[in-house]
Design a protein around this motif. Structure first.
Motif, PDB file in Angstrom:
ATOM      1  N   ASN A 114       0.784  -1.281   0.011  1.00 35.40           N
ATOM      2  CA  ASN A 114      -0.003  -0.062  -0.154  1.00 35.40           C
ATOM      3  C   ASN A 114       0.929   1.257  -0.015  1.00 35.40           C
ATOM      4  O   ASN A 114       1.561   1.410   0.806  1.00 35.40           O
ATOM      5  CB  ASN A 114      -0.886  -0.048   1.091  1.00 35.40           C
ATOM      6  CG  ASN A 114      -1.853   1.110   1.274  1.00 35.40           C
ATOM      7  OD1 ASN A 114      -2.109   1.935   0.243  1.00 35.40           O
ATOM      8  ND2 ASN A 114      -2.637   1.277   2.306  1.00 35.40           N
ATOM      9  N   ILE A 217      -9.997   6.610  -0.411  1.00 36.89           N
ATOM     10  CA  ILE A 217      -9.512   5.259  -0.913  1.00 36.89           C
ATOM     11  C   ILE A 217      -8.893   4.397   0.393  1.00 36.89           C
ATOM     12  O   ILE A 217      -8.121   4.892   1.091  1.00 36.89           O
ATOM     13  CB  ILE A 217      -8.115   5.552  -1.742  1.00 36.89           C
ATOM     14  CG1 ILE A 217      -9.074   6.043  -3.256  1.00 36.89           C
ATOM     15  CG2 ILE A 217      -7.601   4.352  -2.269  1.00 36.89           C
ATOM     16  CD1 ILE A 217      -8.187   6.498  -4.234  1.00 36.89           C
ATOM     17  N   ALA A 220      -3.778   1.828  -1.943  1.00 42.04           N
ATOM     18  CA  ALA A 220      -3.151   1.861  -3.391  1.00 42.04           C
ATOM     19  C   ALA A 220      -2.206   0.921  -3.420  1.00 42.04           C
ATOM     20  O   ALA A 220      -1.355   1.120  -2.871  1.00 42.04           O
ATOM     21  CB  ALA A 220      -2.962   3.411  -3.556  1.00 42.04           C
ATOM     22  N   MET A 254      -2.335   9.119  -9.946  1.00 41.35           N
ATOM     23  CA  MET A 254      -1.574   8.001  -9.073  1.00 41.35           C
ATOM     24  C   MET A 254      -0.389   7.551  -9.835  1.00 41.35           C
ATOM     25  O   MET A 254       0.463   6.909  -9.154  1.00 41.35           O
ATOM     26  CB  MET A 254      -2.728   6.945  -9.257  1.00 41.35           C
ATOM     27  CG  MET A 254      -3.700   7.065  -8.279  1.00 41.35           C
ATOM     28  SD  MET A 254      -3.700   7.777  -6.503  1.00 41.35           S
ATOM     29  CE  MET A 254      -2.849   6.491  -5.919  1.00 41.35           C
ATOM     30  N   ILE A 369      -4.700   0.376 -14.269  1.00 42.22           N
ATOM     31  CA  ILE A 369      -5.114   0.735 -12.989  1.00 42.22           C
ATOM     32  C   ILE A 369      -6.716   0.299 -13.151  1.00 42.22           C
ATOM     33  O   ILE A 369      -7.225   0.901 -13.937  1.00 42.22           O
ATOM     34  CB  ILE A 369      -4.736   2.170 -12.686  1.00 42.22           C
ATOM     35  CG1 ILE A 369      -3.236   2.793 -12.980  1.00 42.22           C
ATOM     36  CG2 ILE A 369      -5.399   2.476 -11.393  1.00 42.22           C
ATOM     37  CD1 ILE A 369      -2.924   4.115 -12.543  1.00 42.22           C
ATOM     38  N   TYR A 371     -10.055   0.050 -10.257  1.00 38.67           N
ATOM     39  CA  TYR A 371     -10.842   0.583  -8.993  1.00 38.67           C
ATOM     40  C   TYR A 371     -12.056  -0.301  -8.555  1.00 38.67           C
ATOM     41  O   TYR A 371     -12.672  -0.935  -9.422  1.00 38.67           O
ATOM     42  CB  TYR A 371     -11.177   2.024  -9.325  1.00 38.67           C
ATOM     43  CG  TYR A 371     -10.115   3.225  -9.981  1.00 38.67           C
ATOM     44  CD1 TYR A 371      -9.388   4.021  -8.897  1.00 38.67           C
ATOM     45  CD2 TYR A 371      -9.750   3.029 -11.163  1.00 38.67           C
ATOM     46  CE1 TYR A 371      -8.420   4.765  -9.491  1.00 38.67           C
ATOM     47  CE2 TYR A 371      -9.078   3.734 -11.742  1.00 38.67           C
ATOM     48  CZ  TYR A 371      -8.270   5.040 -10.896  1.00 38.67           C
ATOM     49  OH  TYR A 371      -7.316   5.624 -11.392  1.00 38.67           O
ATOM     50  N   LEU A 411      -7.877   0.578  -4.893  1.00 38.67           N
ATOM     51  CA  LEU A 411      -7.164   0.437  -6.334  1.00 38.67           C
ATOM     52  C   LEU A 411      -5.850  -0.089  -6.492  1.00 38.67           C
ATOM     53  O   LEU A 411      -5.237  -0.193  -5.572  1.00 38.67           O
ATOM     54  CB  LEU A 411      -7.240   2.232  -6.651  1.00 38.67           C
ATOM     55  CG  LEU A 411      -5.939   2.901  -6.327  1.00 38.67           C
ATOM     56  CD1 LEU A 411      -4.563   2.685  -7.047  1.00 38.67           C
ATOM     57  CD2 LEU A 411      -6.411   4.343  -6.292  1.00 38.67           C
ATOM     58  N   LYS A 412      -5.852  -0.819  -7.547  1.00 34.87           N
ATOM     59  CA  LYS A 412      -4.544  -1.593  -7.783  1.00 34.87           C
ATOM     60  C   LYS A 412      -3.863  -1.276  -9.057  1.00 34.87           C
ATOM     61  O   LYS A 412      -4.862  -0.941 -10.035  1.00 34.87           O
ATOM     62  CB  LYS A 412      -5.040  -3.013  -7.832  1.00 34.87           C
ATOM     63  CG  LYS A 412      -3.904  -4.035  -8.356  1.00 34.87           C
ATOM     64  CD  LYS A 412      -2.883  -4.239  -7.107  1.00 34.87           C
ATOM     65  CE  LYS A 412      -2.038  -5.396  -7.391  1.00 34.87           C
ATOM     66  NZ  LYS A 412      -2.328  -6.530  -7.665  1.00 34.87           N
TER      67      LYS A 412
END
Length: 842
Positions: A114, A217, A220, A254, A369, A371, A411-412
């Motif tokens: 993260n 969030i 991340a 991001m 990315i 979400y 989010l990744k």
């Protein structure tokens, strides 16, 4: 002597027995006084015990083996961590595949780090000011300005002279006056376009982000191995070209946030000039954004050569100065959740920069990315045909406030392995030479890629060679395909997919948990990035909370059951998607990430249905369980489905043959039992005669063998309820799109004898679909979408059914002469509608 040996053996055995605690009834003090006969009897008893123990072990082993063979195998538990890493193509970039990646770090990676969490340290001051200390330690880079280098570039000076000459002829003025005006405009364009990236602004803004992002969030996430890989790529000194798929305005923020926090040079980011709004435009420019007009040519059909040359030169000089570049190859954000078809504009400039020697090489970095919930809201209004709301200062403030008050989950970010632009270009040139061995009767050989200064600007704008256009397009499609395959699958994606395509009429929570367990296992076997962990029931509850009651309804229900003459009641949770307009359109956005994983299987099933219309519902065939289909027929039908949906999906890499990929998918369906391969049964004489006839064929043995094998392979279709249900489920994935394309084809008759603007025709098709949804003849509300309708019109243009011409910046569509009647348009309708049909439904 024998007695002595026997006594010694029994003594040793007795000592061993005492260590294993078998002779529990023997007294240690009396053991030494046992007679020889007593020792023999004790040994015989032990032998009998050992024999009985062996017999019991054998019976237990046989019973266990019988149980293993006769019972269903237990499914392997889902691993708690996912070892996911997307390597670059082994065919196109084998050298890049062996670089920058540590095999050990890839094999031992966890679900990721993260990046919103920072190491606060041990002292009280560091704990209080942890983010300030963390931002202060960011590595400082020198971001060179290229303004003067752009204005002095020969390419831009030549464009200024050409523009001045054209304007002088049309306006009746002198060339010198027009040159002065063109120079002023070029400078104005450049000042509005260029980035003012600042190390100070980056640090201040990202300190603020460390405070604000956790408000909406939860985390991340990125893999540690991907961080190490990019750090190694950054150390090579080559320009890094970051090419993310575009879902949200948060994407570029991001990406820069991640790179800066790991001491990687921040890129210059290509952004639409619609974001150049008061204050926020200045802020984005300080973070690295350079602004490009959404419509480069203000007058359709007439190219703005000066603007194009300025943009082209700015990108080239930025690369020369050592900047990294980030751009979105799809152009805008996806409105459907599926990747959009690539646009080759900026990529062609980067290719041009390499080919004319501006840079020796570059590393292309596909990214994705995802979400759990889209920060930008949804695109339902636009998909229903309403115009897009333009960005403004007030809209930005309201959007930020709404975002801070929301919960958007996780989010990744997934970063594919970087690959060499030089290697990819050489690979595609070799492939082109192999596919086109002769040109104008001469042998085609790959040309050296570096040559003198290129005169082209943006892709498709000036005189660009067709082979160069194909190179850029192939690289662009490869990048989008890689990005889509590496897209993280979030909890909301898989839950929305199951509810929309498997349990559209609702299900219980227990049923949804079982389906999620099964699908997680499928995705793990397919080596997809499943970006959630934990028990399935917890994953579902989390996803339902993120999706919200507007998309999914939950209801507590009491179920009564009769057992042993008694009526028992229990409570369960019933879950049902809100499958009405407009909610279902937003739901399908999240589900479409999963559709990409199953799209090839769905295409093949659609091809099988189209090939077996008459047989599959034949009672006699069903009774005999004998429905067969040849491989070449299925492949032909599946290829036609791919041709219809060519602007919706990229089905395979450009370096792959789509026909072979479809055949591989048939093998996947064979493994599931939906179809079974039937072996060929020919007499020896027939095989001999075929081999003998082949000697008179001029074609090569290999080519003939491949064609013959493809043509004669046959499959048997399983009609069992389990396999039929699976086929229906797979076919359902494409039904909304097929319905949209069918009504687009049906609406072509509205153009017979007249022309319509693209907007009017799209509204006509939307109205037709809406009417049929209200009547119940269309079962899928997500068919009512603008993007697939526009893509269908592109397909009809590609088929030479439609033609268009610009009129006052409006695209006017009309039918070509050979299709300008109802009979011809009906043939197009039947061609598309053939894949709408399904078993026992229509």
């Amino acid at each position: 002597m024998v007695d002595i040996l026997a006594a010694r053996i029994q003594e040793v055995y007795t000592k061993w027995e005492s260590r294993t605690e078998v002779p529990r009834n023997l007294d240690k003090s009396n053991t030494s006084r046992l007679s020889l006969g007593g020792l023999r009897r004790a040994g015989q008893q032990m032998q009998r015990r050992r024999f009985q123990t062996k017999e019991q072990a054998r019976k237990v082993r046989e019973a266990s083996l019988f149980k293993i063979k006769e019972t269903e195998p237990i499914a392997a538990q889902i691993p708690r961590t996912t070892a996911f890493f997307y390597y670059c193509c082994s065919s196109c970039t084998p050298s890049s595949r062996d670089s920058l990646v540590s095999k050990v770090s890839v094999q031992h990676q966890s679900h990721g780090n993260n990046i919103l969490q920072v190491n606060s340290g041990t002292s009280l001051l560091r704990k209080i000011c942890s983010h300030i200390f963390h931002v202060y330690k960011f590595k400082k880079y020198d971001y060179a300005r290229v303004t003067q280098a752009v204005l002095n570039d020969e390419r831009l000076i030549e464009a200024i002279k050409l523009t001045a000459a054209e304007n002088a002829c049309s306006n009746g003025t002198t060339v010198e006056e027009e040159i002065s005006k063109a120079e002023s405009r070029a400078k104005e364009v450049l000042l509005k376009m260029q980035s003012n990236i600042s190390d100070t602004i980056l640090k201040i803004v990202f300190w603020i982000f460390y405070k604000l992002l956790p408000c909406f969030i939860q985390s991340a996430v990125i893999q540690p191995s991907q961080i190490q890989m990019l750090q190694k790529a950054n150390d090579t000194g080559l320009p890094l070209i970051f090419i993310p798929l575009h879902r949200s305005h948060l994407d570029y923020i991001m990406t820069t946030f991640f790179l800066l926090s790991h001491n990687i040079r921040s890129p210059l980011v290509a952004a639409g000039d619609n974001l150049r709004i008061p204050f926020f435009g200045w802020l984005l420019s300080g973070l690295g954004a350079f602004f490009i007009k959404r419509r480069i040519d203000p007058v359709q059909g007439r190219k703005d050569s000066l603007y194009r040359a300025t943009l082209h030169t700015y990108v080239m000089e930025s690369l020369r100065a050592g900047h990294n570049i980030e751009f979105f190859i799809e152009g805008g954000r996806t409105r459907t959740g599926k990747p959009c078809m690539p646009k080759g504009g900026i990529l062609s400039v980067i290719v041009d920069a390499y080919m004319d020697g501006t840079i020796e090489d570059a590393l292309l970095v596909p990214m994705s990315i995802n979400y759990e919930r889209l920060v930008d809201g949804n695109f339902v209004r636009e998909q229903l045909g309403q115009p897009k709301r333009m960005e403004s200062f007030g809209c930005a403030i309201r959007a930020m406030w709404t975002t801070l008050m929301g919960n958007y989950g996780i989010l990744k970010m997934d970063i594919c392995q970087p690959f060499s632009l030089r290697e990819m270009l050489k690979s595609f040139q070799v492939q082109q030479a192999r596919l086109n061995p002769t040109i104008n009767g001469q042998v085609s050989t790959p040309k050296p890629l570096k040559y003198s200064m290129s005169s082209s600007s943006l892709f498709g704008t000036d005189v660009v060679k067709e082979e160069d256009r194909q190179l850029v397009e192939s690289i662009a499609r490869h990048v989008v395909y890689d990005g889509s395959q590496s897209t993280p699958i979030m909890s909301t994606n898989i839950v929305a997919f199951l509810l929309l395509y498997k349990f559209r009429d609702g299900c219980t929570l227990d049923t949804l948990v079982e389906a999620l367990d099964s699908m997680r296992q499928e995705l793990e076997w397919a080596k997809r990035d499943v970006s959630f962990c934990g028990e399935s029931i917890d994953v579902i509850n989390h996803a339902l909370d993120i999706l919200g009651p507007g998309l999914v309804k939950q209801q507590r229900q009491e179920i009564t059951e009769a057992a042993n003459g008694q009526i028992k009641s229990k409570f369960t949770t019933a879950i049902r998607p809100v499958s009405i307009l407009p909610n279902v359109i937003e739901m399908s956005y999240y589900a479409n990430t999963m559709v990409l994983h199953y799209v090839l299987e769905s295409v093949v099933v659609a091809g099988i249905y189209a090939a077996l219309k008459s047989e599959i519902n034949d009672p006699k065939a069903i009774a005999e369980n004998e429905v067969n289909v040849f491989q070449d027929v299925v492949v032909e039908k599946a290829l036609e489905v791919c041709d219809i949906l060519k602007y919706e999906f990229i089905f395979c890499k450009p370096c792959q043959d789509l026909g072979h990929v479809i055949i591989d998918t048939l093998g996947t369906l064979c493994s599931t039992g939906i179809i079974t391969l039937k072996e060929e049964a020919y007499l020896d004489e027939e095989l001999w005669s075929r081999r003998y006839a082949r000697t008179f064929d001029d074609s090569s043995d290999e080519e003939y063998s491949n064609t013959y094998r493809t043509r004669k392979i046959q499959y048997k279709l399983s009609l069992s309820p389990e396999h039929s249900s699976r086929m229906e489920y797979l076919h359902t994935l494409l039904r909304p799109l097929i319905d949209t394309y069918t009504f687009s084809a049906f609406s072509l008759r509205k153009l017979v004898g007249r022309s319509l603007s693209e907007r009017d025709l799209v509204n006509e098709i939307l109205g037709e679909i809406k009417t049929n949804i209200d009547r119940g003849t269309v079962n899928y509300g997500e068919s009512l979408c603008v993007d697939p309708i526009k893509n269908s019109l592109k397909v009809f243009e590609k088929w030479n059914v439609l033609e268009c011409y610009p009129q006052e910046n409006v695209k006017i569509l009309y039918l070509k002469e050979e299709y300008d009647d109802e009979v011809a348009t009906n043939r197009i309708f039947e061609r598309v509608a053939a894949y709408k049909w399904t078993r026992n439904v229509d």
